[in-house]
Design a protein around this motif. Structure first.
Motif, PDB file in Angstrom:
ATOM      1  N   PHE A   4     -23.716  33.257 113.426  1.00 13.36           N
ATOM      2  CA  PHE A   4     -24.909  32.704 112.782  1.00 13.36           C
ATOM      3  C   PHE A   4     -24.673  32.415 111.307  1.00 13.36           C
ATOM      4  CE2 PHE A   4     -28.925  33.246 110.466  1.00 13.36           C
ATOM      5  CZ  PHE A   4     -29.656  32.219 111.043  1.00 13.36           C
ATOM      6  N   GLU A   5     -24.094  33.399 110.580  1.00 11.51           N
ATOM      7  CA  GLU A   5     -23.844  33.202 109.150  1.00 11.51           C
ATOM      8  C   GLU A   5     -22.943  32.005 108.896  1.00 11.51           C
ATOM      9  OE1 GLU A   5     -22.633  36.194 106.152  1.00 11.51           O
ATOM     10  OE2 GLU A   5     -23.845  37.543 107.397  1.00 11.51           O
ATOM     11  N   ALA A  12     -25.266  24.488 105.054  1.00 12.08           N
ATOM     12  CA  ALA A  12     -25.406  24.421 103.598  1.00 12.08           C
ATOM     13  C   ALA A  12     -24.385  23.459 103.002  1.00 12.08           C
ATOM     14  CB  ALA A  12     -25.262  25.811 102.984  1.00 12.08           C
ATOM     15  N   VAL A  13     -23.163  23.478 103.506  1.00  9.97           N
ATOM     16  CA  VAL A  13     -22.129  22.559 103.019  1.00  9.97           C
ATOM     17  C   VAL A  13     -22.524  21.117 103.338  1.00  9.97           C
ATOM     18  CG1 VAL A  13     -19.729  21.812 103.364  1.00  9.97           C
ATOM     19  CG2 VAL A  13     -20.262  24.231 103.065  1.00  9.97           C
ATOM     20  N   LEU A  14     -23.067  20.876 104.509  1.00 13.24           N
ATOM     21  CA  LEU A  14     -23.540  19.537 104.859  1.00 13.24           C
ATOM     22  C   LEU A  14     -24.609  19.087 103.866  1.00 13.24           C
ATOM     23  CD1 LEU A  14     -23.828  17.048 106.694  1.00 13.24           C
ATOM     24  CD2 LEU A  14     -25.465  18.376 108.044  1.00 13.24           C
ATOM     25  N   SER A  31     -25.132  28.722  97.011  1.00 15.08           N
ATOM     26  CA  SER A  31     -25.631  28.154  98.266  1.00 15.08           C
ATOM     27  C   SER A  31     -25.117  28.908  99.479  1.00 15.08           C
ATOM     28  CB  SER A  31     -25.231  26.685  98.380  1.00 15.08           C
ATOM     29  OG  SER A  31     -25.797  25.940  97.329  1.00 15.08           O
ATOM     30  N   LEU A  32     -23.888  29.397  99.387  1.00 18.08           N
ATOM     31  CA  LEU A  32     -23.278  30.100 100.514  1.00 18.08           C
ATOM     32  C   LEU A  32     -23.422  31.612 100.407  1.00 18.08           C
ATOM     33  CD1 LEU A  32     -19.977  28.048 100.901  1.00 18.08           C
ATOM     34  CD2 LEU A  32     -22.195  27.665 101.983  1.00 18.08           C
ATOM     35  N   LYS A  33     -24.042  32.078  99.328  1.00 17.57           N
ATOM     36  CA  LYS A  33     -24.218  33.519  99.089  1.00 17.57           C
ATOM     37  C   LYS A  33     -22.866  34.236  99.057  1.00 17.57           C
ATOM     38  CE  LYS A  33     -28.731  33.369  99.161  1.00 17.57           C
ATOM     39  NZ  LYS A  33     -29.338  32.959  97.933  1.00 17.57           N
ATOM     40  N   GLU A  35     -19.354  35.186  96.331  1.00 17.52           N
ATOM     41  CA  GLU A  35     -18.836  35.262  94.971  1.00 17.52           C
ATOM     42  C   GLU A  35     -17.447  35.887  94.998  1.00 17.52           C
ATOM     43  OE1 GLU A  35     -21.126  39.369  93.646  1.00 17.52           O
ATOM     44  OE2 GLU A  35     -21.921  37.451  92.961  1.00 17.52           O
ATOM     45  N   GLY A  36     -16.777  35.808  93.867  1.00 13.08           N
ATOM     46  CA  GLY A  36     -15.467  36.438  93.718  1.00 13.08           C
ATOM     47  C   GLY A  36     -14.423  35.911  94.692  1.00 13.08           C
ATOM     48  N   ALA A  37     -13.660  36.842  95.251  1.00 13.13           N
ATOM     49  CA  ALA A  37     -12.555  36.484  96.145  1.00 13.13           C
ATOM     50  C   ALA A  37     -13.050  35.783  97.408  1.00 13.13           C
ATOM     51  CB  ALA A  37     -11.756  37.730  96.517  1.00 13.13           C
ATOM     52  N   GLU A  38     -14.216  36.208  97.897  1.00 17.54           N
ATOM     53  CA  GLU A  38     -14.775  35.548  99.097  1.00 17.54           C
ATOM     54  C   GLU A  38     -15.085  34.086  98.823  1.00 17.54           C
ATOM     55  OE1 GLU A  38     -17.441  37.818 102.389  1.00 17.54           O
ATOM     56  OE2 GLU A  38     -18.215  37.869 100.335  1.00 17.54           O
ATOM     57  N   LEU A  39     -15.666  33.818  97.646  1.00 11.45           N
ATOM     58  CA  LEU A  39     -15.979  32.434  97.276  1.00 11.45           C
ATOM     59  C   LEU A  39     -14.696  31.627  97.094  1.00 11.45           C
ATOM     60  CD1 LEU A  39     -17.819  30.111  96.445  1.00 11.45           C
ATOM     61  CD2 LEU A  39     -17.909  31.109  94.142  1.00 11.45           C
ATOM     62  N   ALA A  40     -13.724  32.192  96.415  1.00 13.46           N
ATOM     63  CA  ALA A  40     -12.453  31.492  96.199  1.00 13.46           C
ATOM     64  C   ALA A  40     -11.798  31.128  97.525  1.00 13.46           C
ATOM     65  CB  ALA A  40     -11.515  32.352  95.354  1.00 13.46           C
ATOM     66  N   ALA A  41     -11.812  32.062  98.474  1.00 12.52           N
ATOM     67  CA  ALA A  41     -11.225  31.795  99.788  1.00 12.52           C
ATOM     68  C   ALA A  41     -12.000  30.705 100.519  1.00 12.52           C
ATOM     69  CB  ALA A  41     -11.200  33.071 100.624  1.00 12.52           C
ATOM     70  N   GLN A  42     -13.325  30.731 100.408  1.00 10.11           N
ATOM     71  CA  GLN A  42     -14.147  29.720 101.081  1.00 10.11           C
ATOM     72  C   GLN A  42     -13.931  28.342 100.463  1.00 10.11           C
ATOM     73  OE1 GLN A  42     -16.009  30.419 103.823  1.00 10.11           O
ATOM     74  NE2 GLN A  42     -16.478  28.276 104.039  1.00 10.11           N
ATOM     75  N   ILE A  43     -13.812  28.277  99.125  1.00  9.75           N
ATOM     76  CA  ILE A  43     -13.563  26.992  98.450  1.00  9.75           C
ATOM     77  C   ILE A  43     -12.225  26.431  98.901  1.00  9.75           C
ATOM     78  CG2 ILE A  43     -13.054  25.920  96.212  1.00  9.75           C
ATOM     79  CD1 ILE A  43     -16.029  26.329  96.625  1.00  9.75           C
ATOM     80  N   THR A  44     -11.207  27.273  98.968  1.00  8.46           N
ATOM     81  CA  THR A  44      -9.894  26.832  99.432  1.00  8.46           C
ATOM     82  C   THR A  44      -9.993  26.299 100.861  1.00  8.46           C
ATOM     83  OG1 THR A  44      -8.769  28.398  97.996  1.00  8.46           O
ATOM     84  CG2 THR A  44      -7.518  27.570  99.887  1.00  8.46           C
TER      85      THR A  44
END
Length: 75
Positions: A4-5, A12-14, A31-33, A35-44
């Motif tokens: 679900f998440e 949200a990306v759409l 938007s994706l809730k 930050e930090g390493a989790e956000l960096a990994a998601q951006i990559t």
């Protein structure tokens, strides 16, 4: 509910891709809730999957628009 998440994050990306041509990494994180390493990994991951190119100088990603209907120019 499994997945679900991730489904909400894909949606949200759409929405981001429809609203912006270039978006701050911080905005993507909010938007994706993430930050930090989790956000960096998601951006990559998004850059690889969506063909985005991160602009390190201003910490933004120009996001590709999804297929939008094109309207003929009737001028």
């Amino acid at each position: 509910m499994p997945g679900f998440e991730e489904a909400v994050r894909r949606y949200a990306v759409l929405l981001l891709s429809l609203a912006y041509r270039k978006v701050k990494v911080e905005t993507v994180g909010e938007s994706l809730k993430l930050e930090g390493a989790e956000l960096a990994a998601q951006i990559t991951k998004l850059c690889e999957a969506e063909g985005w190119k991160r602009d390190e100088a201003d910490d933004q990603v120009p996001i590709r628009s999804y297929d939008r209907p094109s309207f003929p120019n009737h001028s």
